[in-house]
Write an enzyme that holds these catalytic residues in place. Structure first.
Site, PDB file in Angstrom:
ATOM      1  N   GLU A  44      13.864 -11.971  -8.455  1.00 35.03           N
ATOM      2  CA  GLU A  44      14.931 -11.514  -7.564  1.00 35.03           C
ATOM      3  C   GLU A  44      14.896 -12.309  -6.260  1.00 35.03           C
ATOM      4  O   GLU A  44      13.850 -12.500  -5.656  1.00 35.03           O
ATOM      5  CB  GLU A  44      14.708 -10.025  -7.284  1.00 35.03           C
ATOM      6  CG  GLU A  44      15.673  -9.388  -6.317  1.00 35.03           C
ATOM      7  CD  GLU A  44      15.330  -7.923  -6.067  1.00 35.03           C
ATOM      8  OE1 GLU A  44      16.143  -7.241  -5.416  1.00 35.03           O
ATOM      9  OE2 GLU A  44      14.260  -7.452  -6.533  1.00 35.03           O
ATOM     10  N   LYS A 130      22.780  -6.536  -8.007  1.00 33.22           N
ATOM     11  CA  LYS A 130      22.040  -5.290  -8.193  1.00 33.22           C
ATOM     12  C   LYS A 130      22.973  -4.093  -8.024  1.00 33.22           C
ATOM     13  O   LYS A 130      23.752  -4.014  -7.076  1.00 33.22           O
ATOM     14  CB  LYS A 130      20.897  -5.214  -7.186  1.00 33.22           C
ATOM     15  CG  LYS A 130      19.970  -4.015  -7.372  1.00 33.22           C
ATOM     16  CD  LYS A 130      18.989  -3.870  -6.220  1.00 33.22           C
ATOM     17  CE  LYS A 130      17.892  -4.904  -6.281  1.00 33.22           C
ATOM     18  NZ  LYS A 130      16.853  -4.652  -5.248  1.00 33.22           N
ATOM     19  N   CYS A 166      15.796  -5.685 -10.759  1.00 35.03           N
ATOM     20  CA  CYS A 166      14.763  -4.815 -10.192  1.00 35.03           C
ATOM     21  C   CYS A 166      15.085  -3.321 -10.246  1.00 35.03           C
ATOM     22  O   CYS A 166      14.833  -2.670 -11.238  1.00 35.03           O
ATOM     23  CB  CYS A 166      14.442  -5.249  -8.766  1.00 35.03           C
ATOM     24  SG  CYS A 166      12.790  -4.698  -8.222  1.00 35.03           S
ATOM     25  N   LYS A 199       0.180   0.646  -9.335  1.00 35.88           N
ATOM     26  CA  LYS A 199       1.596   0.508  -9.673  1.00 35.88           C
ATOM     27  C   LYS A 199       1.799  -0.248 -10.984  1.00 35.88           C
ATOM     28  O   LYS A 199       2.833  -0.089 -11.641  1.00 35.88           O
ATOM     29  CB  LYS A 199       2.327  -0.215  -8.541  1.00 35.88           C
ATOM     30  CG  LYS A 199       3.841  -0.192  -8.660  1.00 35.88           C
ATOM     31  CD  LYS A 199       4.501  -0.799  -7.433  1.00 35.88           C
ATOM     32  CE  LYS A 199       6.014  -0.722  -7.502  1.00 35.88           C
ATOM     33  NZ  LYS A 199       6.657  -1.305  -6.296  1.00 35.88           N
ATOM     34  N   SER A 342     -18.209  -8.552  15.499  1.00 35.42           N
ATOM     35  CA  SER A 342     -19.053  -7.624  16.249  1.00 35.42           C
ATOM     36  C   SER A 342     -20.396  -7.350  15.598  1.00 35.42           C
ATOM     37  O   SER A 342     -21.292  -6.795  16.238  1.00 35.42           O
ATOM     38  CB  SER A 342     -18.309  -6.294  16.412  1.00 35.42           C
ATOM     39  OG  SER A 342     -18.154  -5.660  15.147  1.00 35.42           O
ATOM     40  N   ASP A 346     -16.117  -3.644   9.728  1.00 39.91           N
ATOM     41  CA  ASP A 346     -14.696  -4.002   9.709  1.00 39.91           C
ATOM     42  C   ASP A 346     -14.488  -5.484   9.977  1.00 39.91           C
ATOM     43  O   ASP A 346     -13.790  -6.177   9.226  1.00 39.91           O
ATOM     44  CB  ASP A 346     -13.925  -3.168  10.730  1.00 39.91           C
ATOM     45  CG  ASP A 346     -13.895  -1.691  10.394  1.00 39.91           C
ATOM     46  OD1 ASP A 346     -13.873  -1.368   9.191  1.00 39.91           O
ATOM     47  OD2 ASP A 346     -13.908  -0.868  11.314  1.00 39.91           O
ATOM     48  N   GLU A 446      -8.880   4.308  11.518  1.00 38.10           N
ATOM     49  CA  GLU A 446      -8.806   4.152  12.967  1.00 38.10           C
ATOM     50  C   GLU A 446      -7.349   4.187  13.446  1.00 38.10           C
ATOM     51  O   GLU A 446      -7.038   4.818  14.467  1.00 38.10           O
ATOM     52  CB  GLU A 446      -9.465   2.839  13.381  1.00 38.10           C
ATOM     53  CG  GLU A 446     -10.959   2.788  13.143  1.00 38.10           C
ATOM     54  CD  GLU A 446     -11.561   1.421  13.421  1.00 38.10           C
ATOM     55  OE1 GLU A 446     -12.796   1.321  13.459  1.00 38.10           O
ATOM     56  OE2 GLU A 446     -10.785   0.453  13.586  1.00 38.10           O
TER      57      GLU A 446
END
Length: 599
Positions: A44, A130, A166, A199, A342, A346, A446
């Site tokens: 698409e 579409k 789609c 999915k 750090s 993360d 966070e």
């Protein structure tokens, strides 16, 4: 039965790069021709990239897309590919029945169409658009497109091939619902369906259901690549009329899926024309018939079908993060990235994703110790730099903090946030000086609770783990370490585990005050993340959360934290979407909002 060799070109276009995308279509059409394909289909809006968002409302862009399509058809013929039917998505507009420049009285200005075209013999053979326009989640296509009302059915070597786009697969009614009555032997769906966890199984089940409904084989070609927050995972498939899987492309990589299919030969004489048909959803769909080659092919030797092995859950999540980061860097013209390292989990995961995405030689880590940084944090960060071969530098911030403190009398949270903002100034300055893209290290837990400093650790250009809860951050770090030495499109072949174990087992802390720990401010992540999933991704209210087993006092506290942090999230950089609902296109809440969940 008739034989047909089809090719599904799972490619990675760039939004707005009409010439580059046309070149991509020509290149992969040539590959399809070399593989002996009798037709090749692209995703698409492959010509324009997807999603084009409000570019669809710019007349200049729509007209540029239309011209690019005509040039592409001629170029394919000029380069010896004119005999190969090429199906591609592009941006068009309706010119009949609607004023082109109408502002909305129910229709978007310019009447844009999310369109698909068959190219053959140097010309645009047939156009369609579409029908079902999604208006949920990350999609708001009803605002920028008008719907199509045609089902093209093109006879290729004696097989009638129908084409849909789609969302037409995902919704009942419309073109798919009349495919069975059209006599099509193959239903071809061109897609730009973004990734989210789990999915792929939903998609495969959907394709199987629609194939059985249409009574014919179904070929589903999907886009691959990153576009801002969205990641397209490919995973193109072909299923038989009974829904059985026949062929499958790998995920998160460009690929040409070629398959030999035995399909029912068209039973009626080849007669082009248009026939309106009433669809079950109350709309009228026009079956638009064209003939390219009426006769079937002589029998030929078939190639074995390829069925790619599925990735496990963490592997596909990690691949999505790498691809999303790589394409954001590449498509926006950056060659390198910079991030604060750090010694925590993360920033360690973000650095590793960046190394896998663009190579460790293009990743610049900045260690910014303060008077509250533990010795272990610096040592662990240096260990990660050595393991991965990153560029690095140490910029102590104690003197900078003291310079501010001479002029500002700050205490508590204000003093803590000052440190975070000074660090952000350093990496933003390095970005300006050297042209690096700044990567931000905040995770979804966070972001949800506001546990970040605005214009501090939230500053940057892209957030690779923005949609990753803290517990998943740890899972991904451990998974990545098990892949040391593995070579793949998503993994740099590090000789040893790229993330030191000391970082993974360390208790998380912002290290902005003595002895600070995340759990001084937030609940344990094993409790918090499931609650955030229910509130943020499932939109469960206070009573529903308590009924689901969450602690009532924690529910009320967490709801307050999440709701109050909306202003921070609005100012956070984009990052790849991996969950059913991310902070960004998926979730749109007012900042000024007096509503509070109450008992």
């Amino acid at each position: 039965m008739a034989q047909l060799r089809i090719a599904l070109a799972q490619v990675n276009p760039t939004v707005g790069d009409l010439e580059g995308n046309a070149g991509l279509i020509v290149e992969w059409s040539r590959r399809a021709a070399d593989a002996g394909a009798h037709l090749v289909a692209f995703p698409e809006m492959a010509l324009t990239g997807y999603p084009v968002e409000d570019l669809a409302l710019r007349t200049s862009f729509v007209e540029a897309s239309q011209r690019a399509l005509e040039r592409l058809a001629r170029r394919l013929a000029d380069e010896g590919l004119g005999d190969l039917p090429v199906i591609t998505g592009y941006l068009d507009r309706r010119t009949v029945g609607l004023p082109v420049r109408s502002s909305r009285s129910g229709q978007p200005a310019g009447a844009p169409l999310d369109a698909a075209a068959w190219l053959h013999g140097g010309e645009v053979l047939v156009r369609s658009a579409k029908h079902h326009l999604p208006n949920y989640g990350v999609f708001d296509e009803y605002r920028i497109f008008v719907r199509g009302d045609r089902l093209p059915v093109v006879r290729v070597h004696g097989v009638d091939v129908a084409t849909v786009i789609c969302e037409d697969l995902w919704q009942d009614g419309g073109p798919v619902s009349v495919t069975g009555g059209s006599g099509a032997g193959l239903l071809l769906a061109v897609n730009a369906s973004p990734y989210e966890r789990d999915k792929d199984d939903v998609r495969l089940d959907l394709c199987a259901e629609r194939a059985r409904e249409a009574g014919c084989a179904l070929a589903y070609v999907n886009m691959v690549g990153g576009q801002d927050e969205l990641v397209f995972d490919g995973d193109s498939v072909i299923v038989g009329p009974d829904g059985a899987l026949l062929a499958r492309a790998p995920k998160f990589t460009e690929h040409l899926l070629v398959a030999d299919l035995a399909l029912p030969a068209a039973g009626s004489p080849a007669e082009p024309g248009r026939t309106p048909v009433d669809a079950p959803d109350g709309t009228t769909i026009t079956i638009d018939r064209h003939v390219l080659s009426p006769g079937t092919l002589p029998a030929y030797p078939v190639e074995p079908q390829a069925v790619a092995e599925p990735l496990d859950d963490l592997a596909e999540v990690y691949a999505a993060l790498v691809l999303g980061t790589r394409d954001y860097v590449r498509k926006n013209g950056f060659r390198s990235v910079v991030l604060g390292l750090s010694g925590g989990i993360d920033s360690a995961l973000v650095a590793t994703i960046a190394s896998d995405a663009i190579g460790p030689e293009n990743v610049h880590a900045v260690l910014l110790p303060s008077r509250y940084s533990s010795e272990g944090s610096v040592v662990d960060a240096e260990d990660l730099v050595k393991r991965q071969g990153l560029n690095s530098r140490i910029v102590p911030i104690a003197d900078m903090v003291e310079a501010f403190e001479k002029h500002l009398d700050l205490h508590g949270l204000a003093d803590e946030n000052l440190q975070a903002r000074i660090r952000a100034n350093v990496w933003m300055a390095l970005s300006n000086e050297h042209g690096h893209l700044v990567l931000t290290g905040g995770n979804k837990s966070e972001l949800a609770t506001g546990y970040s400093t605005l214009y501090g650790d939230s500053a940057g250009g892209f957030g690779p783990i923005k949609d990753v809860f803290k517990l998943t951050v740890w899972e991904l770090a451990r998974w990545r370490n098990t892949q040391a030495g593995v070579v793949s499109p998503f993994l740099h072949p590090f000789a040893q585990e790229p993330i030191p174990e000391a970082i993974i087992v360390k208790e998380p802390s912002a290290e902005l005050r003595p002895g600070q720990r995340d759990r001084d401010t937030l609940p344990e992540y094993t409790v918090l993340d499931p609650l955030l999933t229910d509130y943020v991704e499932r939109d469960m209210g206070r009573d529903a959360l308590v009924a689901a087993g969450h602690d009532p006092s924690l529910v009320e506290r967490t709801i307050r934290l999440v709701d109050l942090a909306e202003y921070k999230r609005r100012q956070y950089p984009p990052g790849p979407k991996i969950t059913p609902k991310n902070f960004g296109r998926d979730r749109r809440l007012p900042i000024t909002n007096a509503w509070r969940e109450r008992t």
